[in-house]
Design a protein around this motif. Structure first.
Motif, PDB file in Angstrom:
ATOM      1  N   THR A 108       0.834  -1.209   0.000  1.00 39.93           N
ATOM      2  CA  THR A 108       0.000   0.000   0.000  1.00 39.93           C
ATOM      3  C   THR A 108       0.865   1.254   0.000  1.00 39.93           C
ATOM      4  O   THR A 108       0.530   2.256  -0.646  1.00 39.93           O
ATOM      5  N   LEU A 109       1.979   1.233   0.722  1.00 34.20           N
ATOM      6  CA  LEU A 109       2.914   2.353   0.677  1.00 34.20           C
ATOM      7  C   LEU A 109       3.404   2.582  -0.749  1.00 34.20           C
ATOM      8  O   LEU A 109       3.501   3.722  -1.221  1.00 34.20           O
ATOM      9  N   HIS A 110       3.726   1.484  -1.442  1.00 30.64           N
ATOM     10  CA  HIS A 110       4.170   1.585  -2.834  1.00 30.64           C
ATOM     11  C   HIS A 110       3.079   2.211  -3.704  1.00 30.64           C
ATOM     12  O   HIS A 110       3.351   3.081  -4.537  1.00 30.64           O
ATOM     13  N   THR A 111       1.839   1.760  -3.515  1.00 26.73           N
ATOM     14  CA  THR A 111       0.743   2.263  -4.326  1.00 26.73           C
ATOM     15  C   THR A 111       0.557   3.765  -4.132  1.00 26.73           C
ATOM     16  O   THR A 111       0.344   4.504  -5.098  1.00 26.73           O
ATOM     17  N   LEU A 112       0.643   4.224  -2.898  1.00 25.78           N
ATOM     18  CA  LEU A 112       0.539   5.664  -2.653  1.00 25.78           C
ATOM     19  C   LEU A 112       1.683   6.414  -3.331  1.00 25.78           C
ATOM     20  O   LEU A 112       1.494   7.519  -3.842  1.00 25.78           O
ATOM     21  N   GLY A 113       2.872   5.809  -3.360  1.00 26.07           N
ATOM     22  CA  GLY A 113       3.970   6.420  -4.105  1.00 26.07           C
ATOM     23  C   GLY A 113       3.657   6.520  -5.582  1.00 26.07           C
ATOM     24  O   GLY A 113       3.933   7.546  -6.231  1.00 26.07           O
ATOM     25  N   SER A 114       3.058   5.475  -6.139  1.00 27.11           N
ATOM     26  CA  SER A 114       2.691   5.482  -7.557  1.00 27.11           C
ATOM     27  C   SER A 114       1.674   6.573  -7.858  1.00 27.11           C
ATOM     28  O   SER A 114       1.749   7.244  -8.897  1.00 27.11           O
ATOM     29  N   ILE A 115       0.718   6.743  -6.963  1.00 25.01           N
ATOM     30  CA  ILE A 115      -0.311   7.768  -7.173  1.00 25.01           C
ATOM     31  C   ILE A 115       0.309   9.159  -7.152  1.00 25.01           C
ATOM     32  O   ILE A 115       0.012  10.010  -8.001  1.00 25.01           O
ATOM     33  N   HIS A 116       1.183   9.415  -6.179  1.00 23.14           N
ATOM     34  CA  HIS A 116       1.841  10.719  -6.122  1.00 23.14           C
ATOM     35  C   HIS A 116       2.735  10.944  -7.343  1.00 23.14           C
ATOM     36  O   HIS A 116       2.822  12.070  -7.857  1.00 23.14           O
ATOM     37  N   ALA A 117       3.403   9.895  -7.810  1.00 29.71           N
ATOM     38  CA  ALA A 117       4.245  10.031  -9.000  1.00 29.71           C
ATOM     39  C   ALA A 117       3.403  10.392 -10.218  1.00 29.71           C
ATOM     40  O   ALA A 117       3.748  11.287 -10.993  1.00 29.71           O
ATOM     41  N   ARG A 118       2.296   9.701 -10.381  1.00 32.23           N
ATOM     42  CA  ARG A 118       1.422   9.967 -11.516  1.00 32.23           C
ATOM     43  C   ARG A 118       0.745  11.327 -11.395  1.00 32.23           C
ATOM     44  O   ARG A 118       0.365  11.938 -12.397  1.00 32.23           O
ATOM     45  N   SER A 119       0.618  11.828 -10.164  1.00 29.07           N
ATOM     46  CA  SER A 119       0.025  13.149  -9.933  1.00 29.07           C
ATOM     47  C   SER A 119       1.032  14.272 -10.138  1.00 29.07           C
ATOM     48  O   SER A 119       0.684  15.443  -9.980  1.00 29.07           O
ATOM     49  N   GLY A 120       2.275  13.936 -10.453  1.00 27.60           N
ATOM     50  CA  GLY A 120       3.274  14.956 -10.698  1.00 27.60           C
ATOM     51  C   GLY A 120       3.929  15.507  -9.454  1.00 27.60           C
ATOM     52  O   GLY A 120       4.388  16.649  -9.446  1.00 27.60           O
ATOM     53  N   ASP A 121       3.997  14.702  -8.387  1.00 28.82           N
ATOM     54  CA  ASP A 121       4.633  15.132  -7.138  1.00 28.82           C
ATOM     55  C   ASP A 121       5.785  14.179  -6.826  1.00 28.82           C
ATOM     56  O   ASP A 121       5.654  13.275  -5.994  1.00 28.82           O
ATOM     57  N   PRO A 122       6.936  14.348  -7.493  1.00 30.59           N
ATOM     58  CA  PRO A 122       8.036  13.387  -7.326  1.00 30.59           C
ATOM     59  C   PRO A 122       8.623  13.364  -5.922  1.00 30.59           C
ATOM     60  O   PRO A 122       9.080  12.321  -5.473  1.00 30.59           O
ATOM     61  N   THR A 123       8.606  14.501  -5.219  1.00 31.23           N
ATOM     62  CA  THR A 123       9.158  14.529  -3.865  1.00 31.23           C
ATOM     63  C   THR A 123       8.352  13.634  -2.935  1.00 31.23           C
ATOM     64  O   THR A 123       8.903  12.805  -2.200  1.00 31.23           O
ATOM     65  N   GLU A 124       7.044  13.797  -2.972  1.00 29.07           N
ATOM     66  CA  GLU A 124       6.181  12.960  -2.134  1.00 29.07           C
ATOM     67  C   GLU A 124       6.241  11.510  -2.585  1.00 29.07           C
ATOM     68  O   GLU A 124       6.257  10.583  -1.758  1.00 29.07           O
ATOM     69  N   ALA A 125       6.292  11.275  -3.895  1.00 28.01           N
ATOM     70  CA  ALA A 125       6.373   9.905  -4.407  1.00 28.01           C
ATOM     71  C   ALA A 125       7.643   9.222  -3.908  1.00 28.01           C
ATOM     72  O   ALA A 125       7.613   8.047  -3.510  1.00 28.01           O
ATOM     73  N   THR A 126       8.755   9.943  -3.917  1.00 26.44           N
ATOM     74  CA  THR A 126      10.018   9.365  -3.452  1.00 26.44           C
ATOM     75  C   THR A 126       9.932   8.945  -1.996  1.00 26.44           C
ATOM     76  O   THR A 126      10.424   7.869  -1.609  1.00 26.44           O
ATOM     77  N   ARG A 127       9.301   9.763  -1.161  1.00 25.12           N
ATOM     78  CA  ARG A 127       9.177   9.434   0.264  1.00 25.12           C
ATOM     79  C   ARG A 127       8.403   8.128   0.468  1.00 25.12           C
ATOM     80  O   ARG A 127       8.790   7.269   1.254  1.00 25.12           O
ATOM     81  N   TRP A 128       7.306   7.988  -0.258  1.00 22.98           N
ATOM     82  CA  TRP A 128       6.500   6.771  -0.112  1.00 22.98           C
ATOM     83  C   TRP A 128       7.221   5.555  -0.688  1.00 22.98           C
ATOM     84  O   TRP A 128       7.194   4.468  -0.101  1.00 22.98           O
ATOM     85  N   TYR A 129       7.839   5.711  -1.860  1.00 22.46           N
ATOM     86  CA  TYR A 129       8.572   4.593  -2.454  1.00 22.46           C
ATOM     87  C   TYR A 129       9.713   4.129  -1.545  1.00 22.46           C
ATOM     88  O   TYR A 129       9.919   2.927  -1.352  1.00 22.46           O
ATOM     89  N   GLU A 130      10.476   5.076  -1.025  1.00 20.52           N
ATOM     90  CA  GLU A 130      11.604   4.693  -0.183  1.00 20.52           C
ATOM     91  C   GLU A 130      11.141   4.018   1.102  1.00 20.52           C
ATOM     92  O   GLU A 130      11.777   3.061   1.574  1.00 20.52           O
ATOM     93  N   SER A 131      10.025   4.477   1.665  1.00 21.06           N
ATOM     94  CA  SER A 131       9.477   3.822   2.853  1.00 21.06           C
ATOM     95  C   SER A 131       8.995   2.417   2.514  1.00 21.06           C
ATOM     96  O   SER A 131       9.198   1.471   3.284  1.00 21.06           O
ATOM     97  N   ALA A 132       8.366   2.271   1.334  1.00 21.57           N
ATOM     98  CA  ALA A 132       7.907   0.951   0.897  1.00 21.57           C
ATOM     99  C   ALA A 132       9.092   0.013   0.691  1.00 21.57           C
ATOM    100  O   ALA A 132       9.061  -1.155   1.103  1.00 21.57           O
ATOM    101  N   LEU A 133      10.158   0.524   0.044  1.00 17.49           N
ATOM    102  CA  LEU A 133      11.326  -0.308  -0.224  1.00 17.49           C
ATOM    103  C   LEU A 133      11.988  -0.768   1.072  1.00 17.49           C
ATOM    104  O   LEU A 133      12.358  -1.944   1.203  1.00 17.49           O
ATOM    105  N   ALA A 134      12.121   0.144   2.025  1.00 15.59           N
ATOM    106  CA  ALA A 134      12.736  -0.222   3.298  1.00 15.59           C
ATOM    107  C   ALA A 134      11.927  -1.299   4.008  1.00 15.59           C
ATOM    108  O   ALA A 134      12.482  -2.272   4.542  1.00 15.59           O
TER     109      ALA A 134
END
Length: 567
Positions: A202-228
């Motif tokens: 779910t953390l990854h999915t929220l990162g994907s949504i922020h990325a697709r919404s054009g917010d790379p900073t927020e997307a990176t935070r969610w992706y990195e939390s998901a990866l960890a």
């Protein structure tokens, strides 16, 4: 190419290789699914007038029992702050313009492939059923929140598929809060949320949504939390598809960071961001192909051994080597190679993606293969584009012609099916379009119009015929492409100008300067209509003016150094 959108798992690099003029809406251009290399300006149906209809459909599809409130928003903000930091996800987010644009893009892309709104309305039907189920589950809770989480995520995926990103994000945020509550007994004593595969996903999915919404900073935070979290769940040295998904997402952010930081086309190699992206894509691919194995002491690829431990419900003997996500990663790497000018490397990666997609389609038990067919069609055209870029004209033309024949056959089957549905008075569509209710609706006009995809293929075939000196055949393909584009998008659409420019170059090569200039000037007029931001510096304007000068100055004596630009 424009592959179909997956459900919040993989990210695909957009197919556009050349910048759209800023005065033209992205949705207006992307309905014409464009696969060409030199001619791949994405173009589309003018769909702004349909927004009112979309809003009406949305009102009919809103959930009845799930209303977000201030208390829930505060709960999510607290959870988000714990997971990704205090700056994440404001308590009262504004509805984003990106969500509306993405929804229009989805509709435009689907219409560009099929020539109608049936696929979009099928997704709307799926959403309506998902929201109805969500409402039923919400009203019948018995203390077990797992069914509600599943229903929230299902509806969230439907919203994602439609490009309704704000709605999708809200449902996934709700699901995340409930998942953390469900698994709170497994949480660590330091206040961090519990490590769980579904929470990580779910953390990854929220990162994907922020990325697709054009917010790379927020997307990176969610992706990195998901990866960890995924590395804690599956093991730091383990290869796992879920880890691969998030690495792919992070790679996408690197690609977009490079695109945003420079207007360069990277035609002479990769910059640092792209090189980092390629390494992440390669590592993502390894996490699928080596699933069930561990990294030994030898590094990323060396000393691989069988893994011990949990795989989150995935078993080591599952074959992820040819997983659809691997095809998506191959597509991403191919397009990165293609954009940097390495068409041979792109060709190899596209062929691998096509092999995986084709094998998957052959082994599928799903009777509805239209989505798979569209994806494989896009890959075939991308392969042809690479062959064309490498001047392998005959091979490219053969693939284009087979793709066009297959597309026209599928369109004929679909048109006949729709006629049969109308003739017996039945329709599965949950929302009837106004055009279908009109008494003077003419099916013959629908058949004659053609599709956006057909116009793109014919334009590319025209380019090949022109390169091989088959001018009459090239002109016939260009003319058909131009007529389809005008019928679908009007006579001042930028892609109409693209074909006019190609026709002008063709007449220039034939030694007919007056006709060449007439087409170039008409193309220049259209490009100027859409160049408000860049003005005369717009690349399309610059290229067309160059063509006009070549005709006027050199008297058609064009050599290798003075070549007319066929766009």
């Amino acid at each position: 190419s424009t592959p179909s959108r997956p459900c919040c798992t993989m990210n695909i690099i957009p197919a556009s290789l050349i910048r759209c003029p800023p005065a033209v809406s992205a949705a207006s251009r992307r309905a014409f699914v464009s696969f060409g290399a030199a001619s791949s300006l994405p173009l589309g149906l003018l769909i702004e007038e349909r927004r009112g209809e979309r809003r009406i459909l949305l009102r009919a599809a809103r959930p009845l029992g799930i209303e977000r409130n201030t208390l829930h928003r505060q709960s999510f903000a607290s959870d988000a702050s714990t997971i990704v930091g205090p700056e994440a996800s404001p308590e009262h987010p504004q509805k984003s313009e990106a969500s509306s644009i993405e929804n229009d893009l989805v509709r435009a892309e689907l219409a560009g492939l099929s020539g109608n709104d049936d696929a979009y309305e099928a997704l709307m039907s799926d959403l309506s059923m998902a929201l109805e189920h969500l409402d039923q589950v919400a009203q019948c809770q018995d203390g077990d929140e797992n069914p509600l989480v599943d229903a929230l995520q299902t509806a969230g995926k439907c919203y994602w598929s439609l490009g309704m990103l704000d709605e999708s994000r809200e449902l996934y945020e709700d699901a995340l809060t409930r998942l953390i509550s469900i698994h709170k007994d497994d949480a660590s004593t330091d206040g961090q949320p519990p490590d769980h595969p579904t929470i990580a996903s779910t953390l990854h999915t929220l990162g994907s949504i922020h990325a697709r919404s054009g917010d790379p900073t927020e997307a990176t935070r969610w992706y990195e939390s998901a990866l960890a979290m995924k590395k804690r769940v599956y093991g730091k040295r383990a290869f796992h598809p879920e880890i691969g998904k998030t690495l792919n997402g992070l790679a996408m952010l690197k690609v977009h960071a490079s695109d945003d930081s420079s207007e360069a086309t990277h035609s002479h190699g990769m910059d640092e961001d792209w090189e980092q992206a390629m390494r992440l894509f390669e590592e993502a691919e390894r996490n699928y192909r080596y699933f069930g194995l561990d990294r030994g002491d030898g590094g990323r690829t060396g000393s691989i051994k069988e893994a011990d431990g949990s795989h989150g419900g995935m078993h080591r003997n599952d074959d992820y080597t040819d997983h659809p996500d691997v095809a998506s990663i191959c597509e991403n790497m191919a397009l990165l190679h293609r954009r940097s000018g390495d068409h041979q490397a792109a060709f190899v990666r596209y062929k691998e993606a096509l092999r995986i997609r084709t094998a998957g389609a052959e082994n599928s038990s799903d009777n509805d293969t239209s989505e798979v067919d569209n994806v494989t069609l896009g890959l075939k055209l991308s392969v042809a584009d690479c062959l064309r870029a490498m001047s392998k004209w005959d091979e490219a033309a053969e693939i284009y012609e087979k793709a066009l024949a297959g597309h026209m056959k599928a369109k004929t089957v679909e048109t006949n099916s729709r006629k049969e549905d109308r003739s017996d008075g039945s329709s599965w569509l949950p929302f009837a379009r106004e055009s279908e209710l009109s008494e003077d609706n003419d099916d013959d006009d629908e058949e004659e119009t053609g599709t956006a995809l057909e116009s793109v293929i014919r334009h590319n075939l025209g380019l090949i015929h022109a390169e091989m000196g088959r001018f009459d055949q090239a002109l016939a393909e260009y003319d058909t492409s131009r007529r389809i584009k005008i019928a679908l998008a009007g006579d001042t659409h930028p892609e109409v100008a693209s074909t006019l420019n190609a026709i002008g170059a063709l007449y220039g090569a034939k030694g007919e300067p007056e006709r060449a200039l007439a087409h170039f000037r008409q193309a220049l007029y259209i490009y100027r209509l859409h160049s408000a931001e860049l003005g005369e510096d717009d690349p399309d304007v610059v290229n067309t003016q160059r063509n006009i000068r070549l005709i006027e100055k050199s008297g058609l004596k064009t050599g290798k150094e003075d070549r007319l630009t066929m766009m």
